[in-house]
Design a protein around this motif. Structure first.
Motif, PDB file in Angstrom:
ATOM      1  N   ASP A  45      14.166 -29.381   8.666  1.00 30.16           N
ATOM      2  CA  ASP A  45      14.490 -27.948   8.758  1.00 30.16           C
ATOM      3  C   ASP A  45      14.067 -27.168   7.505  1.00 30.16           C
ATOM      4  O   ASP A  45      13.696 -25.999   7.598  1.00 30.16           O
ATOM      5  CB  ASP A  45      15.965 -27.721   9.104  1.00 30.16           C
TER       6      ASP A  45
ATOM      7  N   TYR B  17      18.116 -28.405  15.335  1.00 28.98           N
ATOM      8  CA  TYR B  17      18.481 -27.701  16.570  1.00 28.98           C
ATOM      9  C   TYR B  17      17.215 -27.439  17.398  1.00 28.98           C
ATOM     10  O   TYR B  17      16.158 -27.160  16.853  1.00 28.98           O
ATOM     11  CB  TYR B  17      19.149 -26.367  16.198  1.00 28.98           C
ATOM     12  N   GLY B  18      17.352 -27.539  18.733  1.00 26.91           N
ATOM     13  CA  GLY B  18      16.206 -27.213  19.595  1.00 26.91           C
ATOM     14  C   GLY B  18      15.441 -28.437  20.062  1.00 26.91           C
ATOM     15  O   GLY B  18      14.403 -28.307  20.708  1.00 26.91           O
TER      16      GLY B  18
ATOM     17  N   THR C 268      11.388 -23.532  20.784  1.00 29.48           N
ATOM     18  CA  THR C 268      12.522 -22.782  20.230  1.00 29.48           C
ATOM     19  C   THR C 268      11.984 -21.932  19.091  1.00 29.48           C
ATOM     20  O   THR C 268      11.198 -22.438  18.274  1.00 29.48           O
ATOM     21  CB  THR C 268      13.581 -23.770  19.655  1.00 29.48           C
TER      22      THR C 268
ATOM     23  N   LYS D 157      13.289 -19.400  13.863  1.00 29.41           N
ATOM     24  CA  LYS D 157      14.499 -18.851  13.229  1.00 29.41           C
ATOM     25  C   LYS D 157      15.771 -19.487  13.809  1.00 29.41           C
ATOM     26  O   LYS D 157      16.750 -19.681  13.099  1.00 29.41           O
ATOM     27  CB  LYS D 157      14.526 -17.320  13.314  1.00 29.41           C
ATOM     28  N   ASP D 158      15.735 -19.836  15.079  1.00 31.56           N
ATOM     29  CA  ASP D 158      16.901 -20.505  15.679  1.00 31.56           C
ATOM     30  C   ASP D 158      16.941 -21.983  15.299  1.00 31.56           C
ATOM     31  O   ASP D 158      17.998 -22.540  15.033  1.00 31.56           O
ATOM     32  CB  ASP D 158      16.862 -20.387  17.208  1.00 31.56           C
ATOM     33  N   ALA D 159      15.742 -22.590  15.283  1.00 34.89           N
ATOM     34  CA  ALA D 159      15.675 -24.027  14.976  1.00 34.89           C
ATOM     35  C   ALA D 159      16.228 -24.318  13.579  1.00 34.89           C
ATOM     36  O   ALA D 159      16.925 -25.298  13.378  1.00 34.89           O
ATOM     37  CB  ALA D 159      14.240 -24.524  15.088  1.00 34.89           C
TER      38      ALA D 159
ATOM     39  N   LYS E  47      18.289 -22.421  11.823  1.00 29.36           N
ATOM     40  CA  LYS E  47      19.664 -21.934  11.609  1.00 29.36           C
ATOM     41  C   LYS E  47      20.677 -22.914  12.203  1.00 29.36           C
ATOM     42  O   LYS E  47      21.699 -23.214  11.622  1.00 29.36           O
ATOM     43  CB  LYS E  47      19.826 -20.556  12.266  1.00 29.36           C
ATOM     44  N   GLY E  48      20.351 -23.416  13.384  1.00 28.63           N
ATOM     45  CA  GLY E  48      21.300 -24.276  14.080  1.00 28.63           C
ATOM     46  C   GLY E  48      21.250 -25.703  13.583  1.00 28.63           C
ATOM     47  O   GLY E  48      20.486 -26.046  12.687  1.00 28.63           O
TER      48      GLY E  48
END
Ligand code: ATP
Length: 318
Positions: free
Chosen positions: A97, A126-127, A293, A296-298, A300-301
């Motif tokens: 990440d 995440y993702g 994904t 920005k989501d990958a 963050k999560g």
């Protein structure tokens, strides 16, 4: 580019990217040593033959690095100058990440299309249900625990085996279940030392002569596995307690079939994504389907632990 901690299967992804580039008539330029190479202009052209005999090798032929300078505006400016000099029009980053965050920031500052491929043995991104390297690392841990169990059962010992996972218990949970651990301690679930003592006492009473406890690095029961073992020695003097820290053997080794295939699929897809003009996304896998994904989501999560697996591990160790 490979960046952050190395993971088995990264070479399979590099191979797939180089071959997909040749297949689609693109030039493939490899960045050596992660963001450091981008800043220093350390590049190497890769063609289909240049990636022969690497699909079976652990680590990364492109080397990896943690690069402080890329966290600075000046560092990224130098990197951008090199990107322009070499006419690079898309960047594929294989890493964790942190590496994907670096890529996202670079894209937002300079508009260079970036695609991320999750490569980390921790599987904490995440993702995606699987990151490249996780399957191999879990198999390595299972093999090691199986061997330690031979000694544990021959001498009636209680072994605490520390595995990687500072923030995530995926390796501990999956390897622990597969290797038949009595207890699995992970950062996401802190049941306290009393619960561990209860389980171990119960195990002794129910006729278990040896026990294996798999402990993720980031477990919070005690500050480290040695202090945890000391406390158990005091509380349960009937046990012959030993500690084994698996360490870096978990990172290396020949990638499993699963990691090689996953990396090959993700590598090819990353080139196709850039060709389609998509960017700022990470490739993931869900139920064997490749998915995208937003970066920005990958970053963050966090990929959550499967609570059902925790429940299963408790039933199995009864
Ligand atoms: P692993 O999961 O194995 O630790 P990672 O990719 O998360 O891999 P990091 O050390 O966190 O590993 O990040 C790798 C590199 O990415 C850093 O050394 C740095 O060069 C770059 N990077 C990370 N975060 C940022 C950021 N916020 N801004 C710019 N660059 C970053």
């Amino acid at each position: 580019m490979t960046s952050g901690g190395d993971a088995p299967g990264m070479n399979a992804a590099i191979r797939a990217i180089a071959r997909a580039c040749q297949y689609y008539n693109h030039q493939c330029i490899a960045v050596i040593q992660g963001f450091e190479g981008l800043i220093n202009g350390h590049f190497k052209e890769l063609d289909a033959r240049g990636v022969r005999n690497i699909i079976n090798r652990g680590g990364t032929i492109l080397k990896s690095a943690r690069c402080k300078e890329f966290r600075t505006v000046e560092g990224r400016k130098k990197a951008w100058e090199n990107v322009q000099k070499h006419n690079i029009d898309g960047l594929i980053i294989i890493g964790g990440d942190g590496s994907l965050t670096g890529g996202m920031i670079f894209q937002s500052e300079y508009g260079l299309p970036v695609v991320g491929i999750p490569g980390t043995i921790d599987n904490d991104i995440y993702g995606t249900s699987r990151a490249i390297g996780f399957d191999t690392a879990v198999n390595t841990v299972v093999e090691a625990v199986d061997k330690i169990r031979d000694t544990a059962s021959s001498h009636n010992r209680l072994f605490f085996i520390e595995v990687m996972g500072r923030d995530a218990g995926h390796i501990a949970l999956n390897a622990g279940i597969a290797a038949g651990a009595e207890e699995i301690l992970i950062p996401e679930q802190d049941d306290g030392i009393d619960s561990l003592i209860r389980t171990l006492k119960y195990g002794k009473k129910s006729g278990k002569s040896s026990s294996i406890v798999v402990v993720a690095e980031g477990d919070k029961t005690r500050d480290n596995v040695f202090n945890l073992a000391s406390q158990i020695r005091e509380e349960l003097p009937e046990y012959d307690v030993r500690v084994s820290v698996l360490g870096h053997i978990q990172r290396g080794g020949r990638p499993t079939y699963y990691d090689r295939v996953l990396a090959s699929r993700m590598g090819i897809y990353s080139v196709e994504i850039l060709r389609e003009g998509k960017s700022n996304v990470m490739i993931g896998v869900d139920l064997d389907k490749l998915i995208l994904t937003p970066l920005k989501d990958a970053v963050k999560g966090k990929s959550a632990i499967n609570k059902n697996m925790v429940r299963i591990s408790k039933i199995l160790s009864v």
